[in-house]
Motif scaffolding. Sequence first.
Motif, PDB file in Angstrom:
ATOM      1  N   MET A 166       0.859  -1.173   0.000  1.00  0.00           N
ATOM      2  CA  MET A 166       0.000   0.000   0.000  1.00  0.00           C
ATOM      3  C   MET A 166       0.904   1.235   0.000  1.00  0.00           C
ATOM      4  O   MET A 166       1.567   1.544   0.991  1.00  0.00           O
ATOM      5  CB  MET A 166      -0.906   0.027   1.233  1.00  0.00           C
ATOM      6  CG  MET A 166      -1.938   1.154   1.192  1.00  0.00           C
ATOM      7  SD  MET A 166      -2.828   1.359   2.778  1.00  0.00           S
ATOM      8  CE  MET A 166      -3.603  -0.255   2.954  1.00  0.00           C
ATOM      9  N   LYS A 167       0.935   1.935  -1.118  1.00  0.00           N
ATOM     10  CA  LYS A 167       1.805   3.093  -1.248  1.00  0.00           C
ATOM     11  C   LYS A 167       1.069   4.391  -0.960  1.00  0.00           C
ATOM     12  O   LYS A 167      -0.138   4.499  -1.146  1.00  0.00           O
ATOM     13  CB  LYS A 167       2.398   3.163  -2.661  1.00  0.00           C
ATOM     14  CG  LYS A 167       3.411   2.070  -2.972  1.00  0.00           C
ATOM     15  CD  LYS A 167       4.026   2.252  -4.350  1.00  0.00           C
ATOM     16  CE  LYS A 167       5.080   1.180  -4.632  1.00  0.00           C
ATOM     17  NZ  LYS A 167       5.699   1.363  -5.976  1.00  0.00           N
ATOM     18  N   ILE A 175       5.133   6.431  -3.275  1.00  0.00           N
ATOM     19  CA  ILE A 175       6.283   5.748  -2.671  1.00  0.00           C
ATOM     20  C   ILE A 175       5.808   4.719  -1.652  1.00  0.00           C
ATOM     21  O   ILE A 175       4.696   4.805  -1.135  1.00  0.00           O
ATOM     22  CB  ILE A 175       7.243   6.725  -1.970  1.00  0.00           C
ATOM     23  CG1 ILE A 175       6.564   7.387  -0.763  1.00  0.00           C
ATOM     24  CG2 ILE A 175       7.804   7.745  -2.928  1.00  0.00           C
ATOM     25  CD1 ILE A 175       7.530   8.072   0.185  1.00  0.00           C
ATOM     26  N   ASP A 176       6.687   3.772  -1.363  1.00  0.00           N
ATOM     27  CA  ASP A 176       6.485   2.831  -0.272  1.00  0.00           C
ATOM     28  C   ASP A 176       7.128   3.469   0.961  1.00  0.00           C
ATOM     29  O   ASP A 176       8.355   3.506   1.093  1.00  0.00           O
ATOM     30  CB  ASP A 176       7.143   1.497  -0.603  1.00  0.00           C
ATOM     31  CG  ASP A 176       7.044   0.488   0.534  1.00  0.00           C
ATOM     32  OD1 ASP A 176       6.314   0.765   1.512  1.00  0.00           O
ATOM     33  OD2 ASP A 176       7.705  -0.560   0.449  1.00  0.00           O
ATOM     34  N   GLU A 177       6.317   3.975   1.881  1.00  0.00           N
ATOM     35  CA  GLU A 177       6.845   4.685   3.037  1.00  0.00           C
ATOM     36  C   GLU A 177       7.647   3.785   3.969  1.00  0.00           C
ATOM     37  O   GLU A 177       8.448   4.270   4.775  1.00  0.00           O
ATOM     38  CB  GLU A 177       5.707   5.341   3.818  1.00  0.00           C
ATOM     39  CG  GLU A 177       5.004   6.453   3.048  1.00  0.00           C
ATOM     40  CD  GLU A 177       3.911   7.100   3.873  1.00  0.00           C
ATOM     41  OE1 GLU A 177       4.090   8.254   4.294  1.00  0.00           O
ATOM     42  OE2 GLU A 177       2.871   6.435   4.100  1.00  0.00           O
ATOM     43  N   LEU A 184       5.550   1.575   8.960  1.00  0.00           N
ATOM     44  CA  LEU A 184       4.554   1.712   7.898  1.00  0.00           C
ATOM     45  C   LEU A 184       4.626   0.567   6.896  1.00  0.00           C
ATOM     46  O   LEU A 184       4.101   0.672   5.784  1.00  0.00           O
ATOM     47  CB  LEU A 184       4.741   3.063   7.189  1.00  0.00           C
ATOM     48  CG  LEU A 184       4.663   4.287   8.121  1.00  0.00           C
ATOM     49  CD1 LEU A 184       4.853   5.570   7.330  1.00  0.00           C
ATOM     50  CD2 LEU A 184       3.349   4.314   8.885  1.00  0.00           C
ATOM     51  N   ARG A 185       5.219  -0.536   7.305  1.00  0.00           N
ATOM     52  CA  ARG A 185       5.304  -1.700   6.431  1.00  0.00           C
ATOM     53  C   ARG A 185       3.914  -2.238   6.124  1.00  0.00           C
ATOM     54  O   ARG A 185       3.046  -2.317   6.991  1.00  0.00           O
ATOM     55  CB  ARG A 185       6.132  -2.793   7.102  1.00  0.00           C
ATOM     56  CG  ARG A 185       6.377  -4.021   6.239  1.00  0.00           C
ATOM     57  CD  ARG A 185       7.152  -5.073   7.013  1.00  0.00           C
ATOM     58  NE  ARG A 185       7.533  -6.191   6.148  1.00  0.00           N
ATOM     59  CZ  ARG A 185       8.122  -7.298   6.595  1.00  0.00           C
ATOM     60  NH1 ARG A 185       8.426  -7.419   7.879  1.00  0.00           N
ATOM     61  NH2 ARG A 185       8.441  -8.274   5.755  1.00  0.00           N
ATOM     62  N   SER A 186       3.690  -2.623   4.886  1.00  0.00           N
ATOM     63  CA  SER A 186       2.412  -3.186   4.472  1.00  0.00           C
ATOM     64  C   SER A 186       2.303  -4.648   4.879  1.00  0.00           C
ATOM     65  O   SER A 186       3.307  -5.373   4.959  1.00  0.00           O
ATOM     66  CB  SER A 186       2.245  -3.084   2.953  1.00  0.00           C
ATOM     67  OG  SER A 186       2.178  -1.741   2.546  1.00  0.00           O
ATOM     68  N   ASN A 187       1.066  -5.071   5.143  1.00  0.00           N
ATOM     69  CA  ASN A 187       0.755  -6.463   5.438  1.00  0.00           C
ATOM     70  C   ASN A 187      -0.233  -6.968   4.393  1.00  0.00           C
ATOM     71  O   ASN A 187      -1.144  -6.240   3.993  1.00  0.00           O
ATOM     72  CB  ASN A 187       0.124  -6.577   6.824  1.00  0.00           C
ATOM     73  CG  ASN A 187       1.035  -6.060   7.918  1.00  0.00           C
ATOM     74  OD1 ASN A 187       1.966  -6.735   8.342  1.00  0.00           O
ATOM     75  ND2 ASN A 187       0.780  -4.836   8.375  1.00  0.00           N
ATOM     76  N   VAL A 188      -0.057  -8.198   3.979  1.00  0.00           N
ATOM     77  CA  VAL A 188      -0.912  -8.774   2.946  1.00  0.00           C
ATOM     78  C   VAL A 188      -1.588 -10.027   3.494  1.00  0.00           C
ATOM     79  O   VAL A 188      -0.922 -10.976   3.897  1.00  0.00           O
ATOM     80  CB  VAL A 188      -0.107  -9.126   1.681  1.00  0.00           C
ATOM     81  CG1 VAL A 188      -1.006  -9.780   0.631  1.00  0.00           C
ATOM     82  CG2 VAL A 188       0.561  -7.876   1.104  1.00  0.00           C
ATOM     83  N   LYS A 193      -7.858 -11.346   0.957  1.00  0.00           N
ATOM     84  CA  LYS A 193      -7.673 -10.323  -0.077  1.00  0.00           C
ATOM     85  C   LYS A 193      -7.661  -8.911   0.509  1.00  0.00           C
ATOM     86  O   LYS A 193      -8.333  -7.996   0.019  1.00  0.00           O
ATOM     87  CB  LYS A 193      -8.767 -10.437  -1.152  1.00  0.00           C
ATOM     88  CG  LYS A 193      -8.932 -11.820  -1.749  1.00  0.00           C
ATOM     89  CD  LYS A 193      -7.672 -12.274  -2.472  1.00  0.00           C
ATOM     90  CE  LYS A 193      -7.903 -13.627  -3.164  1.00  0.00           C
ATOM     91  NZ  LYS A 193      -6.680 -14.123  -3.825  1.00  0.00           N
ATOM     92  N   VAL A 194      -6.897  -8.727   1.573  1.00  0.00           N
ATOM     93  CA  VAL A 194      -6.800  -7.422   2.228  1.00  0.00           C
ATOM     94  C   VAL A 194      -5.333  -7.018   2.338  1.00  0.00           C
ATOM     95  O   VAL A 194      -4.487  -7.820   2.749  1.00  0.00           O
ATOM     96  CB  VAL A 194      -7.429  -7.453   3.635  1.00  0.00           C
ATOM     97  CG1 VAL A 194      -7.238  -6.105   4.342  1.00  0.00           C
ATOM     98  CG2 VAL A 194      -8.911  -7.795   3.548  1.00  0.00           C
ATOM     99  N   VAL A 195      -5.043  -5.777   1.947  1.00  0.00           N
ATOM    100  CA  VAL A 195      -3.728  -5.187   2.168  1.00  0.00           C
ATOM    101  C   VAL A 195      -3.921  -4.105   3.231  1.00  0.00           C
ATOM    102  O   VAL A 195      -4.794  -3.245   3.089  1.00  0.00           O
ATOM    103  CB  VAL A 195      -3.144  -4.589   0.883  1.00  0.00           C
ATOM    104  CG1 VAL A 195      -1.780  -3.955   1.150  1.00  0.00           C
ATOM    105  CG2 VAL A 195      -3.014  -5.676  -0.197  1.00  0.00           C
ATOM    106  N   PHE A 196      -3.132  -4.140   4.300  1.00  0.00           N
ATOM    107  CA  PHE A 196      -3.373  -3.212   5.399  1.00  0.00           C
ATOM    108  C   PHE A 196      -2.062  -2.761   6.021  1.00  0.00           C
ATOM    109  O   PHE A 196      -1.039  -3.434   5.935  1.00  0.00           O
ATOM    110  CB  PHE A 196      -4.275  -3.853   6.460  1.00  0.00           C
ATOM    111  CG  PHE A 196      -3.719  -5.093   7.126  1.00  0.00           C
ATOM    112  CD1 PHE A 196      -3.172  -5.025   8.407  1.00  0.00           C
ATOM    113  CD2 PHE A 196      -3.759  -6.328   6.496  1.00  0.00           C
ATOM    114  CE1 PHE A 196      -2.681  -6.162   9.040  1.00  0.00           C
ATOM    115  CE2 PHE A 196      -3.263  -7.477   7.114  1.00  0.00           C
ATOM    116  CZ  PHE A 196      -2.725  -7.397   8.392  1.00  0.00           C
ATOM    117  N   ARG A 197      -2.116  -1.568   6.640  1.00  0.00           N
ATOM    118  CA  ARG A 197      -0.959  -1.061   7.355  1.00  0.00           C
ATOM    119  C   ARG A 197      -1.328   0.152   8.183  1.00  0.00           C
ATOM    120  O   ARG A 197      -2.426   0.696   8.059  1.00  0.00           O
ATOM    121  CB  ARG A 197       0.174  -0.687   6.395  1.00  0.00           C
ATOM    122  CG  ARG A 197      -0.060   0.562   5.531  1.00  0.00           C
ATOM    123  CD  ARG A 197       1.240   0.889   4.822  1.00  0.00           C
ATOM    124  NE  ARG A 197       1.184   1.961   3.862  1.00  0.00           N
ATOM    125  CZ  ARG A 197       1.394   3.254   4.153  1.00  0.00           C
ATOM    126  NH1 ARG A 197       1.575   3.635   5.408  1.00  0.00           N
ATOM    127  NH2 ARG A 197       1.386   4.165   3.201  1.00  0.00           N
TER     128      ARG A 197
END
Length: 220
Positions: A166-167, A175-177, A184-188, A193-197
Amino acid sequence: MMLPTKARTRLSTFALLAVTSVLAACSNDTTAPQMPAASGASTSALATSPFVPTQAQRALVGVSDGTYTFTFNPAEDQSFSLGASHLDVPANAVCDLATSSYGAAYWNDACAPETQPVTITATVKNAATDHPSVEFQPALRFNPLTQVNLYLHVTDDATLNNSKVMKYCNASGCIDEAVSDAELRSNVDVEHKVVFRRIKHFSGYVVTNLVGDVGDLLGW
């Protein structure tokens, strides 16, 4: 749970936004995303999402994209379930809109909490694709001592793995923060089917690949 109270457009647009992605930034935000302190990108984490959309919520994905306006009390915990996406904003998370600074140099600065009702406009695009996006106005930031989480659901047909992220985006790019801030790392969540952070400010967000230009997906 406090639900959104006001639609900017017609009722169908209200349902629409409740369909897709979630709240938070600003096409008028002229502050370019901060470039990472180090080059390269880390992979996202594979994890189970605390928020899992129901089948009924998933069935709403595919309604036309649109704009939605809602007002909430920043002194109370807020939990917004919008279609198949979701946003959690704890009490006193919103920084005072009149006095707090905004921009990549300030994301981790302490701030006084906003005490008046806050009205947010969220614009959702590409909700029925592998690259859902949401843009929030006005631009604001959150107290770094609190944790605001954004969950974006992609279509059930999407192929997810730890190369999805999630940018943060605005008119100047995406950007990827997490490259410069590990919090702020993304989780999948591949199964649901959820991308969250965690997010530290209301701006534009999009689900995309770790590497690649996504400006054309957002239309900014």
